[in-house]
Design a protein around this motif. Structure first.
Motif: not given
Lengths: 979, 178, 475
Positions: C71-92
């Motif tokens: 489950v934790m790994l899945a969370i990480g995968v989602i976060a990664t995909v989101h980052t790569v799709n949208t951009g580093i702007g998704t971070w703080g």
């Protein structure tokens, strides 16, 4: 893309073969506005864009400096024109690339603005490509052809003629002689017709005061360049007052130390809230609104006594007990200084109270400013009618006495102080025609809308100052089905000519005879178009004399009005440097420009003093409700050091509701707090202020005010400078031999003494380098993308801070810390000393950004939208549009450097000094930025770097920046050097 | 034994304790038997001495490999940054030698390690699809000593007796190992 | 086995009276030393004990932990995909703070990855026999941790799909090479080398055990797996002797490598000019910190493993106590480094340096600084007490605190130095976004998932090495 466009284009050409402009609305007229036709319109308008990209305006226009008229693809042409942003009408050069105007720059040959431009002017390019512009005429919000609407209107006007009803033409300040003729011609058809000009931010008092004091009903031109001492009572002449660019030019000239001058203009400012001008003053005295008047009275009295003028008797002294000791001391000093500067002093006031202005005139008269620092012959030609007239108009409308109202370029439904009265009134007017270019608050009330072309699309002539004439050339054919408003009026007065012909004719008849230089009119005309301006040697009228009668009653009136009453919190309304009166609020560039003083973007706010905030428990961003009678506004609080405790300040120009996507509902509309008392007054008393539960976070580009005792901006007193104290030269050793720069070594000097912080450079850079706008939330996250920023620091007592401005862009270090950390060589040093950023090699580790001590690198956090086909026309083809995930930064406008290098090489000559000017330098009104080749020891920049004021930022890091700063010099004694 | 076709016949003795193995191996060698190899579940210390196995030369190979890595790393960096395409990076000299040390070091280690391993596997003919036979339980708790019956003079019984003295639990004879 | 057998005749195995006894060099074993391996095991027992862990179907505990990790790994995968799709702007992150969670996690995991090789290489060279029970899983942990670490420099790029541009390969862009002056490039080389060498080292140690497993397992696919991976290992003495030579060589190589890797990671900061980064004590400070955090993580894992898989006899209190001592030493070094930093900073007379020190201790991120200081410098001192060193729950709790502290150390170094540097005009705050938290969680998910699979696939304890030291438990 190109193929499909060409197809449409050909189609359009066939249709325009008859020479008539292609009329897209034929179809839509037939079918009304069905979805299908809407799509067609859409399609055609984009086609029109593609088209406009490929065709020059119909009439012959003449480019700047003998360039070929036809466009060479990929080569920019420059056209001399004037800025239509405000009535100051500064001279501009319009950069046209492939048929598209992409940038405004200052016209160095212009006698007034001489190469300077303000932030607003740079925003004008965006307003041309504003997607919100109306694209065809509308009758009762139904798309119509010009044919239809002209018939409709002429017929209705005919009816008015018959009935002899009242018709009014309501415009902004118009200075164009030909336009005014056109108006006269049009209005002449009617029995009771009148042209009323309306300025939401009025300077009528100055005119009235001069009418009273000198019998001249005009605003004189102020010559700051000739002054050695300027005393300003709340006039923001560097920021927004009358003609800021011209004034900044003069001010900077009089303060310049760039040629080793030994003395400079001294500037004393009395003001209640911290303005851009006040922040630059040598001595700034904080006074409350009423105290400001009392101070002026006291000064007038002191001056009157010391010059032993016969008017001295006219004065009954103000209640001195109500002047703080500090203020009195300052005034007495100023008074003595004034009398020591006969003929070289200048007193100005930002008040719109004729009495105050009259008193100012008196002081100026007493110290002999008239004829020296104030010119009553070359008066500003705008705003012919007084505030009283629009009041009268609104009354008549409400009384149903107006049968036709034509509105052009003004928006009273938004910025008239009694909005509701105007809206009610206009609904009683049977024929309401709007010539505005967007569907703004006022236009949406009109039944006929004849959108006017943007000033970059239309011919026009202007006379900002008597005797100085400019022609405004169109640099692109109208993007949409729009028409210059003068042309509309010509049609309706049954004149078939184009406005272009009308202008030429009137110039042939009026101006051509006045000059002797050119034999033929065409020659004269072409020369004017090339230079962008012509000055007619009109006969100098004999200087008017000061009429001192009425001095007595004025002073007594002022004394009684300025008497302090209990708990009287004053509200002052001011224009923000970016948005001014709010007409162009839909420009995201202007919205995102950080305010020079507060560094807040995308908002207006209620500024209060730190002490006031503490006493009434307000914190930054707390939303408060400010009300006075019916007027009410809810805005966040901003705690502003240097503001008087009895004053709150709000910027007008915000809170538009029909400006467009970018401008709607940004901040609140403060116009309702304007009062009318013979003239519009931008102050109010007896306001009340209550806290709400809400709080917001400002979108601020800089939140730390203090320099933390670090020697970032260095400051000297004039004596320290002249005696050469506080100079310092730093030596750095090196372990290895430096790289050599055989051909050029580009360098830049920023004169902190000249810079006033107006932020024009920020927008100039944004326009030149396709810097994206990121929006309020992203600015809040500290991700604004500006390549050049103006750091603003408050030093010392927060109640009376010293203010410093420091433009910071990439310093192009020889030992650049950003370069050595990039793993993929995406940023390296050029053989000409530039720190280059290779966008397509950058993988975006942001290591360079971290390791840059100046924090001037900007990262593309997202794919910033360039989706709007119209807004994209403003992009500069010479500069890459950066994609997501790459770093970007200032390049010293390398594209301009290369352009000139190629030019010079083709002509087989060396590059001249000052031939290359980065965007920030080109239009700096203060000449604070000087670029050049450091290998050429005679270049201005090389010379300036020899100055004792020269220092590099964070010198201790030995990064060897190619950019250095020249220390600020304050013309007062107690300043001690930070160096 | 008569009808023994020698040369490629082997004798294997199974032990339970490494002490016995070492002793047995040593004695067998002194007794003139040709010790073909020894198979153990874990490296038995003293074994090499008992069967007089010369120390491995792999250390030298690793050293040379390291040297190769060092030269390669240094050359690559100096050549690319100072000769092939010199760029002014942060005002540093084209050949910023001190800054090249880290990568040089890493490449040294990398070459040395990988080549050493590679040679080890090659030398031991270890590879993914190797089909070598393995003595029963030798990867568990058995210690096996294998003699080669080099010539007809090989006396199987002598060998068996010798092994029994060292508590061999089993002696077998056969051909075609390995 | 295709060996033609001939039953020994009864008289073959006879008359053992005149047995010639040889003096054989026995491995030394003292009676004073407490046994490394308890429960008086025979070689067969060792094989049995360790291999049997692989054979039965995994228990409930294992499945549950795997589920959670996935489950934790899945969370990480989602976060990664989101980052790569949208951009580093998704971070703080912002224009002032260019690195946040990303590089913090990177350095954290690299640090964790230091214990394994330290145990297997350095302790091997110092001939510390007790390492044998823990080195296998410690090395596995190292490899997994380095994988986790390696992900972040890639994800943190603005254009991660171009990460291979850091490779110095001849290309079509007009011989465009890489910048060998950049610490990030050094990182790339250091980490890939470190990973390769550790992997090889680990695998080499694994081969004989794989052979053991191969010769026992009943399951078909395991047989194939082990057969292929054991490279036809047959326990020949020649092989063994070469094997040991290379193993020693690798240990000798890995030792400086361990030290170099974190030194180079510390160069990312030390060679830059940001106050709080620009510091010469970083290399030793970082290495000590890395070993410190690494051992903490090993202890956490070992305590779980020995419970989960009943290996109390193999991973004894003594092992844990030894590791506690290492943690105590390195923890003290880290603490010393903190104090030195403060002293040097204040002593430097450089206003920027002084400011950084004060801003860390009292600024907006002071809470992070004090978590770091408490968990690392202070908590580790508890290991002076033998009672705590030997109490499993205490060790477990402390080791977790140390892990937390060491993560915050990296956070403090990165963020507090960046957010307020030279020009106050650029000062800004950094607040991580949910996406970044997701990435952190995900990296732990990856770590535990991989480790759990390792437990089921390979012998957790180095069978052949334990047998080698078994004598230390005999007599």
């Amino acid at each position: 893309m190109s193929r499909s466009v060409n197809k449409i284009w050909q189609e359009l050409l066939e249709r325009t073969a008859d020479g008539k402009p292609f009329d897209l609305s034929e179809k839509s007229a037939i079918a009304g506005i069905s979805r299908r036709t809407f799509l067609e319109v859409l399609g055609y308008s984009t086609a029109a864009l593609a088209l406009s990209g490929c065709r020059a305006p119909e009439q012959a226009i003449v480019p700047y400096l003998k360039q070929p008229v036809e466009f060479t693809p990929g080569v920019a042409s420059w056209f001399a024109s004037v800025c239509g942003g405000c009535s100051a009408a500064c001279g501009t050069l319009v950069k046209v690339r492939d048929g598209r105007p992409i940038k405004l720059e200052g016209n160095p040959d212009h006698p007034l603005s001489s190469g300077g431009l303000c932030a607003l002017a740079h925003g004008m390019v965006f307003s041309l490509y504003d997607p919100e512009r109306l694209r065809q005429p509308l009758i009762a919000s139904r798309v119509a052809t010009w044919q239809e609407i002209d018939n409709e209107i002429t017929q209705k006007l005919g009816a008015v003629k018959q009935s002899g009803g009242r018709i009014r033409l309501l415009t902004g300040p118009i200075t164009g002689p030909t336009s005014l003729e056109t108006f006269k011609k049009f209005l002449a058809q009617f029995a009771d017709a009148k042209h009323i000009t309306y300025q939401p931010v009025s300077t009528d008092a100055i005119r009235q005061a001069h009418q009273r004091s000198h019998g001249v009903n005009a605003i004189p031109s102020y010559r700051f360049d000739k002054a050695r001492l300027v005393v300003s009572f709340g006039a923001d002449f560097l920021g927004t007052w009358i003609s800021p660019v011209v004034f900044t030019r003069g001010y900077a000239k009089a303060r310049s130390l760039q040629n080793d001058e030994r003395e400079m203009l001294r500037h004393v400012q009395f003001e209640s809230h911290l303005s851009l001008t006040g922040s630059n003053a040598d001595t700034r005295v904080k006074v409350s609104l009423r105290e400001e008047t009392r101070a002026l009275l006291y000064l007038a009295m002191l001056v009157a006594e010391s010059v032993a003028s016969d008017n001295a008797s006219g004065f009954s002294s103000p209640d001195l007990a109500q002047l703080t000791y500090k203020t009195r001391a300052a005034l007495e000093l100023v008074a003595s200084e004034l009398t020591n500067h006969p003929g070289s002093a200048l007193v100005v006031s930002g008040s719109n109270d004729p009495d105050v202005q009259y008193l100012v005139n008196f002081i100026n008269h007493a110290v002999g400013s008239y004829g020296n620092t104030i010119n009553l012959t070359a008066t500003s030609a705008d705003n012919q009618s007084s505030d009283q007239e629009i009041i009268e108009l609104v009354r008549q409308m409400n009384a149903g006495e107006i049968s036709a109202l034509i509105i052009s370029g003004v928006n009273p439904a938004y910025d008239y102080f009694d909005r509701q009265a105007f809206i009610n009134g206009i609904q009683k007017v049977p024929l309401k025609i709007s010539l505005n270019s967007t569907m703004d608050e006022t236009t949406s009330l009109a039944d006929c809308v004849c959108p006017q072309s943007h000033f970059l699309e239309a011919w026009n002539d202007v006379e900002p100052v008597r005797g100085t004439f400019s022609v405004n050339q169109p640099t692109i054919a109208p993007l949409f089905q729009t028409r210059a408003f003068q042309e509309s009026l010509l049609r309706w007065s049954g004149d078939g000519r184009s406005f272009y012909e009308v202008i030429r004719q009137s110039w042939r008849e009026k101006l051509f005879p006045q000059q002797k230089q050119y034999a033929t009119f065409d020659e004269f005309w072409d020369q004017t178009l090339q230079k962008g301006v012509t000055v007619s040697e009109s006969a100098q009228s004999n200087p008017a004399v000061f009429k001192s009668d009425g001095l007595q009653e004025v002073t007594s009136r002022l004394i009684s009005s300025s008497r302090e009453t209990s708990d009287d919190l004053g509200l002052v309304l001011y224009q923000s440097v970016a948005l001014r009166d709010g007409q162009f609020a839909n420009s995201p560039w202007l919205q995102e420009l950080p305010d020079p003083i507060t560094k807040i973007t995308w908002d207006n706010y209620i500024s209060v003093s730190p002490r006031y905030a503490a006493s009434s428990g307000l914190e930054e961003g707390r939303i408060v409700r400010l009300s006075k009678g019916p007027a009410q506004i809810e805005l966040p609080v901003h705690i502003q050091p240097g503001q008087h405790d009895n004053v709150v300040a709000i910027a007008i120009g915000y809170g538009r509701t029909k400006a467009g996507k970018a401008g709607n509902n940004v901040g609140g509309n403060a116009y309702p707090f304007v009062t009318y008392d013979g003239t519009f007054r931008y102050q109010a008393f007896g306001i009340n202020l209550e806290k709400t539960a809400n709080r917001v976070e400002f979108a601020q580009s800089q939140s730390k005010d203090s320099m933390e005792d670090r020697p970032l901006v260095k400051e000297l007193t004039l004596t320290e400078y002249t005696t050469g104290e506080g100079e310092h030269h730093s030596e750095h050793g090196s372990l290895w031999s430096a790289h050599d720069y055989p051909e050029h070594k580009w360098g830049l000097a920023v004169d902190l003494n000249a810079c006033v912080g107006c932020s024009a450079c920020v927008l100039s850079c944004q326009a030149e380098n396709n810097v994206p706008v990121v929006g309020k939330d992203e600015v809040r996250r500290r991700r604004e993308m500006h390549w050049i920023r103006i750091d603003r620091y408050f030093e010392g007592d927060r109640e009376e801070p010293k203010v410093f401005y420091q433009p910071v862009m990439c310093q192009q270090c020889d030992n650049a810390s950003c370069e050595s950390v990039c793993p993929v060589l995406a940023t390296v040093h050029s053989s000409e000393g530039l720190n280059m950023q290779v966008y397509n090699r950058c993988v975006g580790t942001r290591y360079c950004e971290n390791n840059c001590p100046y924090k001037v690198r900007r990262f593309n956090w997202f794919e910033y939208s360039h989706s709007d086909p119209i807004a994209n026309l403003a992009l500069n083809p010479d500069v890459t549009v950066r994609s997501r995930g790459v770093m970007e930064k200032c390049t010293f406008c390398v594209q301009r450097i290369e352009e000139v290098k190629i030019k010079a090489r083709n002509e087989g000559r060396a590059i001249n000094d000052q031939e290359i000017q980065p965007a920030c330098q080109q239009s700096c009104p203060a000449n604070a930025i000087i670029f050049g080749d450091l290998t050429d020891l005679k270049s201005r920049v090389a010379q300036l770097k020899k100055s004792g004021r020269n220092y590099t930022l964070l010198d201790e890091l030995n990064l060897q920046p190619a950019l250095s700063y020249l220390a600020k010099v304050r013309n007062r004694e107690e300043v001690s050097s930070l160096a | 034994m008569p009808n023994i076709e020698s040369a490629k016949r082997f004798t294997a003795a199974f032990f339970e304790r490494e002490e016995d193995l070492i002793a047995g191996a040593a004695e067998a060698r002194l007794a003139g038997f040709e010790v073909y190899d020894v198979y153990t579940p874990f490296p038995v210390h003293g074994m090499d001495r008992a069967v007089a196995l010369p120390p491995s030369r792999l250390t030298w190979i690793a050293f040379l490999a390291g040297a190769l890595g060092l030269v390669f790393g240094l050359t690559l960096q100096v050549w690319t940054s100072a000769y092939d395409w010199p760029l002014n990076v942060g005002g540093k000299p084209f050949n910023s030698f001190p800054l090249f040390i880290p990568v040089t070091f890493e490449l040294t280690v990398l070459f040395s390690g990988l080549i050493a391993i590679g040679v080890l596997f090659a030398r031991n003919r270890m590879w993914l699809f190797s089909k070598r036979k393995v003595f029963e339980r030798v990867t568990d708790d058995r210690f096996v000593l294998v003699l080669r019956q080099s010539d007809a003079s090989f006396d199987f019984h002598k060998a068996v007796r010798l092994f029994s003295r060292h508590n061999a639990i089993k002696v077998i004879e056969g051909d075609q190992f390995v | 086995m295709a060996v033609s057998l001939r039953q020994p005749e009864s008289n073959d195995v006879r008359l053992l009276e005149d047995a010639v006894t040889f003096e054989v060099a026995h491995p030394v074993h003292s009676k004073l030393r407490t046994p490394l391996i308890l429960g008086d095991k025979s070689y067969a027992d060792v094989t049995q004990d360790i291999c049997k862990l692989l054979e039965p179907k995994p228990g409930r505990g294992w499945w549950i932990s795997l589920g959670v990790s996935l489950v934790m790994l899945a969370i990480g995968v989602i976060a990664t995909v989101h980052t790569v799709n949208t951009g580093i702007g998704t971070w703080g992150l912002n224009r002032t703070v260019g690195w946040g969670f990303d590089i913090t996690n990177f350095v954290f995991w690299i640090g964790i990855g230091h214990a394994g090789t330290f145990i297997s290489a350095i302790l091997f060279l110092f001939n510390q026999k007790w390492r044998t029970s823990v080195n296998r899983s410690a090395e596995a942990m190292t490899l997994i941790a380095v994988m986790c670490a390696g992900l972040f420099p890639i994800i943190h790029m603005g254009r991660p799909w171009l990460f291979y541009w850091v490779l110095p390969y001849p290309n079509t862009r007009g011989t465009l090479w890489v910048n060998f002056r950049s610490p990030l490039l050094w990182d790339f080389f250091a980490i890939s080398t470190y990973f390769t060498i550790s992997a090889v080292f680990w695998y080499l140690g694994l081969v004989p055990d794989l052979a053991t497993a191969r010769d026992r397992t009943k399951s078909k696919w395991r047989q194939i797996l082990y057969r292929v991976m054991s490279l036809g290992w047959n326990g020949s003495n020649r092989t063994w002797s070469r094997y040991e030579t290379v193993y020693t060589v690798l240990a000798a190589l890995a030792t400086p490598l361990v030290l170099s890797v974190h030194s180079i990671v510390s160069f990312d900061f030390a060679t830059s000019l940001i106050p709080g980064w620009h510091s010469t004590i970083f290399p030793p400070y970082f290495v000590a910190g890395a070993v410190f955090s690494g051992f903490a993580m090993v202890m956490t894992l070992m305590i779980l493993v020995r419970k989960l898989m009943h290996l109390e006899d193999y991973i004894t209190r003594q092992h844990l106590e030894n590791m506690c001592k290492v943690a105590l030493l390195t923890g003290s070094i880290v603490g010393l480094a903190y104090v030195t930093e403060i002293f040097i900073g204040l002593y430097s007379g450089n206003p920027n340096e002084i400011f950084v020190i004060i801003n860390r201790g009292l600024g907006p991120y002071a809470w992070a600084y004090w978590i770091m200081f408490g968990c690392n410098a202070l908590v580790s001192q508890l290991f002076w007490f033998r009672r705590l060193r030997t109490s499993i729950p205490a060790i477990f709790a402390i080791s977790i605190l140390i892990n937390v502290g060491m993560w915050f150390e990296r956070f403090v170094i990165i963020v507090t130095s960046l957010h307020r540097d030279f020009l106050p005009s650029s000062w800004a705050m950094y607040v991580p976004s949910i996406t970044e938290v997701g990435l952190l969680v995900g990296s732990f998910g990856l770590f535990f998932t991989a480790f759990l699979i390792f437990l089921r696939l390979f012998p957790v304890i180095s069978i052949n090495e334990v047998k080698g030291v078994l004598k230390y438990a005999k007599h």
